[in-house]
Design a protein around this motif. Structure first.
Motif, short mmCIF file in Angstrom:
data_model
loop_
_atom_site.label_atom_id
_atom_site.label_comp_id
_atom_site.label_asym_id
_atom_site.label_seq_id
_atom_site.Cartn_x
_atom_site.Cartn_y
_atom_site.Cartn_z
N ARG A 66 -2.65 -0.09 9.59
CA ARG A 66 -1.61 -1.05 9.93
C ARG A 66 -2.11 -1.87 11.11
NH1 ARG A 66 4.35 0.90 11.52
NH2 ARG A 66 3.29 1.54 13.44
N LYS A 67 -2.11 -3.19 10.94
CA LYS A 67 -2.66 -4.06 11.99
C LYS A 67 -1.73 -4.09 13.19
CE LYS A 67 -5.18 -7.16 8.88
NZ LYS A 67 -5.33 -8.55 8.39
N ARG A 68 -2.36 -4.06 14.38
CA ARG A 68 -1.65 -4.19 15.65
C ARG A 68 -2.36 -5.26 16.48
NH1 ARG A 68 1.40 0.32 17.44
NH2 ARG A 68 0.77 -0.23 19.56
N ASP A 69 -1.71 -5.71 17.51
CA ASP A 69 -2.33 -6.74 18.36
C ASP A 69 -3.61 -6.24 19.01
OD1 ASP A 69 -0.27 -8.44 17.74
OD2 ASP A 69 0.89 -7.99 19.55
N ASP A 70 -3.64 -4.93 19.28
CA ASP A 70 -4.81 -4.38 19.97
C ASP A 70 -5.77 -3.67 19.02
OD1 ASP A 70 -3.07 -2.40 19.31
OD2 ASP A 70 -3.20 -1.32 21.23
N GLY A 71 -5.63 -3.93 17.70
CA GLY A 71 -6.55 -3.31 16.75
C GLY A 71 -5.83 -2.79 15.51
N VAL A 72 -6.30 -1.69 14.99
CA VAL A 72 -5.76 -1.10 13.77
C VAL A 72 -5.21 0.28 14.07
CG1 VAL A 72 -6.30 -0.27 11.44
CG2 VAL A 72 -7.32 -2.40 12.27
N GLU A 73 -4.01 0.54 13.58
CA GLU A 73 -3.41 1.87 13.69
C GLU A 73 -3.50 2.56 12.32
OE1 GLU A 73 0.88 3.96 14.91
OE2 GLU A 73 0.76 1.81 14.43
N TRP A 74 -4.00 3.78 12.32
CA TRP A 74 -4.16 4.50 11.07
C TRP A 74 -2.98 5.46 10.88
CZ3 TRP A 74 -7.51 3.36 7.33
CH2 TRP A 74 -8.56 2.52 7.66
N LEU A 75 -2.27 5.29 9.75
CA LEU A 75 -1.08 6.08 9.48
C LEU A 75 -1.35 7.04 8.33
CD1 LEU A 75 1.63 3.26 9.66
CD2 LEU A 75 0.92 4.84 11.47
N PRO A 76 -1.07 8.32 8.50
CA PRO A 76 -1.25 9.27 7.39
C PRO A 76 -0.09 9.19 6.40
CG PRO A 76 -0.41 10.42 9.32
CD PRO A 76 -0.61 8.99 9.74
N HIS A 77 -0.41 9.28 5.10
CA HIS A 77 0.60 9.29 4.03
C HIS A 77 0.32 10.47 3.12
CE1 HIS A 77 2.47 5.24 4.60
NE2 HIS A 77 1.32 5.03 5.26
N LEU A 78 1.34 11.25 2.84
CA LEU A 78 1.18 12.37 1.92
C LEU A 78 1.03 11.85 0.49
CD1 LEU A 78 3.82 14.89 3.32
CD2 LEU A 78 1.35 14.92 3.65
N VAL A 79 0.01 12.33 -0.20
CA VAL A 79 -0.23 11.91 -1.57
C VAL A 79 0.99 12.19 -2.45
CG1 VAL A 79 -1.57 12.50 -3.64
CG2 VAL A 79 -2.73 12.13 -1.44
N ILE A 80 1.67 13.28 -2.22
CA ILE A 80 2.78 13.70 -3.06
C ILE A 80 3.97 12.74 -2.95
CG2 ILE A 80 3.98 15.18 -1.40
CD1 ILE A 80 4.27 17.24 -3.64
N ASP A 81 4.01 11.95 -1.84
CA ASP A 81 5.14 11.06 -1.60
C ASP A 81 4.83 9.58 -1.83
OD1 ASP A 81 6.89 13.10 -0.90
OD2 ASP A 81 6.26 13.07 1.21
N GLU A 82 3.57 9.24 -2.06
CA GLU A 82 3.22 7.83 -2.13
C GLU A 82 3.91 7.13 -3.29
OE1 GLU A 82 -0.40 5.85 -0.24
OE2 GLU A 82 -1.11 7.12 -1.85
N PHE A 83 4.34 5.90 -3.03
CA PHE A 83 5.12 5.16 -4.02
C PHE A 83 4.31 4.86 -5.28
CE2 PHE A 83 2.92 1.85 -1.69
CZ PHE A 83 2.61 0.90 -2.66
N TRP A 84 2.97 4.83 -5.18
CA TRP A 84 2.15 4.53 -6.35
C TRP A 84 2.44 5.48 -7.50
CZ3 TRP A 84 -0.52 0.13 -5.97
CH2 TRP A 84 -0.88 -0.32 -4.70
N ALA A 85 2.69 6.74 -7.19
CA ALA A 85 2.84 7.76 -8.24
C ALA A 85 4.30 8.07 -8.55
CB ALA A 85 2.13 9.05 -7.82
N ARG A 86 5.22 7.65 -7.71
CA ARG A 86 6.59 8.11 -7.83
C ARG A 86 7.23 7.77 -9.19
NH1 ARG A 86 10.75 9.72 -4.46
NH2 ARG A 86 12.84 9.11 -5.13
N SER A 87 7.14 6.50 -9.61
CA SER A 87 7.80 6.11 -10.86
C SER A 87 7.18 6.82 -12.06
CB SER A 87 7.73 4.59 -11.04
OG SER A 87 6.39 4.16 -11.17
#
Length: 509
Positions: free
Chosen positions: A383-404
């Motif tokens: 995720r872009k920030r003014d001072d660089g990039v922030e890395w956010l963890p996402h659980l594979v089991i919850d990601e929207f790509w697979a939900r539907s």
């Protein structure tokens, strides 16, 4: 090409008139039909884009000549071309007005209509008529084809299950009617109805010409399973139907609002950690992991497209600051890709392990262990920030790509388990899905007989026998047209004479 262009300009005003007619019917009809008004807009746009150009007979006929200043007087409407266009337009309008005004009234072959109510998976009641699945055909009969491709089986109805007097007693009362539609071609010309008598046996579907026949809401789930080698039928499952009396009224239109749709509730509730939605045997566990794999591959595809776009931007940019931002984004995309590649490798290991296990129910401990293992898989997204990039963890089991996909796969597998191993499905899962399926069942039944309702505009004007209407269905897992219905018809005299090759199909929108 010039002749085709002229023909298009002949047709464009007619398309525009059809669009205007649809608007009038939608706005002034009872009840008002705003969906019809929306569907008219593309027709009006096409009519505007392909309107007749100067010099075309339709341009002159419609008074589109423009200014006549300094021009000799013309009577373009007297030319043979203009007269031909005028006659064609008048005939078209007369035909469509007659179709719209047609009221057949009560006819003998409207008698004794019935509902064909799909039975829920695992129901004790079992009729001898069904929709979906595979047909039962005589040994000598080849699988029907249209345009060189295998046709799609829709339904098979045992005629002795239908009430006395249906269709005014014009049709036979022995054997079955089997209904097929084309996989490619015209529904009206290429649909087929067969009257089958004598011994029949279940016929497996032939090799399919493309992965999935029906444009259904379940296709994405089937593709996700097939992508990892999971055996998937290329057609919706067999649903026995119960024959019930029907008053002949057209089916009610379902609302898509969350207020009356159980499926919207499922979407809000769905969580694979829940006792309702968690895997219950090795088959459903494989399906769940397959849906997660599908989601990660879909994410990688999207990431790849974005990466290619950024590379093109980098090549085209001459601004040092812009190039630096793009290079930073490319580096972040590469790091995210490495994160997803690692998740895919872990999911493939879990899937391979499940494939090695026999098909059997999973106890609570085994399911808990599987969910915990999947819960430990993360991907990192920037995720872009003014001072660089922030890395956010996402659980594979919850990601929207697979939900539907996961939701659809799970429902498909609950249905199959209810047919084959109902003891594996928990009481909580059974209760939740039976509530959903009963809601679908009340709205998605097929019909036979009765008057042809207004939705089948052109077929209705022929006063045919209404052989069958099958709606798009979340329960069955198929869709006709734009969430519409498939209708099958035959002229009364053809039915009486047994000329089933004269039957035709139509799509209600």
């Amino acid at each position: 090409m010039q002749r085709l262009n002229q023909l298009i300009q002949y047709v464009a005003p007619i398309v525009g008139l059809v669009g205007i007619t649809m608007i009038i019917i939608g706005v002034r009809g009872t009840p008002q039909n705003w969906a019809l008004v929306q569907q008219s807009l593309p027709l009006l746009i096409l009519a505007l884009v392909f309107r007749p150009r100067p010099g075309h007979p339709m341009h002159e006929l419609m008074g589109m000549r423009g200014s006549s200043r300094n021009k000799p007087s013309e009577k373009a409407e007297d030319t043979p071309e203009a007269k031909e266009a005028k006659a064609f337009l008048a005939e078209f309008l007369e035909h469509n007005l007659a179709v719209l005004e047609h009221e057949p009234g009560e006819l003998p072959h409207h008698a004794a209509p019935v509902k064909l109510v799909p039975l829920l998976p695992g129901a004790k009641e079992q009729g001898r008529s069904w929709i979906g699945g595979s047909p039962m055909l005589p040994e000598a009969m080849e699988w029907p084809q249209a345009n060189g491709r295998p046709m799609l089986f829709v339904a098979q109805i045992a005629l002795d299950e239908l009430p006395d007097g249906i269709w005014g007693d014009l049709g036979p009362r022995d054997g079955w009617l089997a209904f097929f539609m084309p996989s490619e071609g015209r529904i009206d010309d290429d649909s087929r109805v067969f009257h089958l008598t004598g011994p029949v046996a279940t016929r497996a579907w032939p090799e399919v010409p493309h992965p999935f026949y029906f444009g259904t809401r379940g296709d994405e789930a089937r593709e996700a399973l097939a992508a990892v080698g999971f055996p998937v039928a290329p057609h919706p499952p067999r649903f026995p139907v119960a024959v019930r009396p029907h008053d002949g009224s057209p089916p009610s239109v379902r609302s898509n609002s969350s207020d009356d749709s159980q499926r919207f509730t499922i979407q809000r509730e769905y969580d694979p950690r829940s006792l309702i939605f968690r895997p219950f045997d090795t088959t459903s566990a494989r399906g769940f992991v397959a849906s997660l794999l599908s989601g990660q591959r879909q994410a990688l595809d999207s990431l790849g497209r974005n990466t290619e776009r950024m590379k093109r931007e980098l090549q085209q940019s001459e601004n040092d600051e812009s190039q630096a931002r793009t290079q930073a984004s490319l580096a972040a995309a590469q790091e995210e890709r490495a994160s997803r590649d690692a998740a895919i490798a872990a999911l493939e290991d879990i899937h391979s392990r499940l494939l090695a296990e026999p098909d059997a129910a999973m106890d609570t401990i085994a399911v808990d262990d599987l969910i915990a293992e999947l819960d430990g898989l993360e991907v990192r997204r920037p995720r872009k920030r003014d001072d660089g990039v922030e890395w956010l963890p996402h659980l594979v089991i919850d990601e929207f790509w697979a939900r539907s996909v996961s939701m659809k796969v799970f429902e498909m597998q609950v249905q199959e388990a209810m047919r084959t191993h109902p003891g594996r499905v928990s009481d909580a899962t059974r209760a939740r899905y039976e509530t959903l399926w009963r809601f679908d069942q009340e709205n998605e039944y097929a019909t036979m007989g009765g008057p042809v309702h207004h939705g089948f505009t052109y077929s209705r004007a022929r006063n045919p026998v209404f052989l069958l209407e099958v709606p798009s269905s979340d329960l069955v897992g198929w869709m006709f047209g734009d969430v519409a219905s498939l209708g099958m018809f035959i002229d009364p005299e053809d039915m009486k004479a047994g000329r089933w090759d004269k039957a035709w199909g139509d799509i209600l929108n």
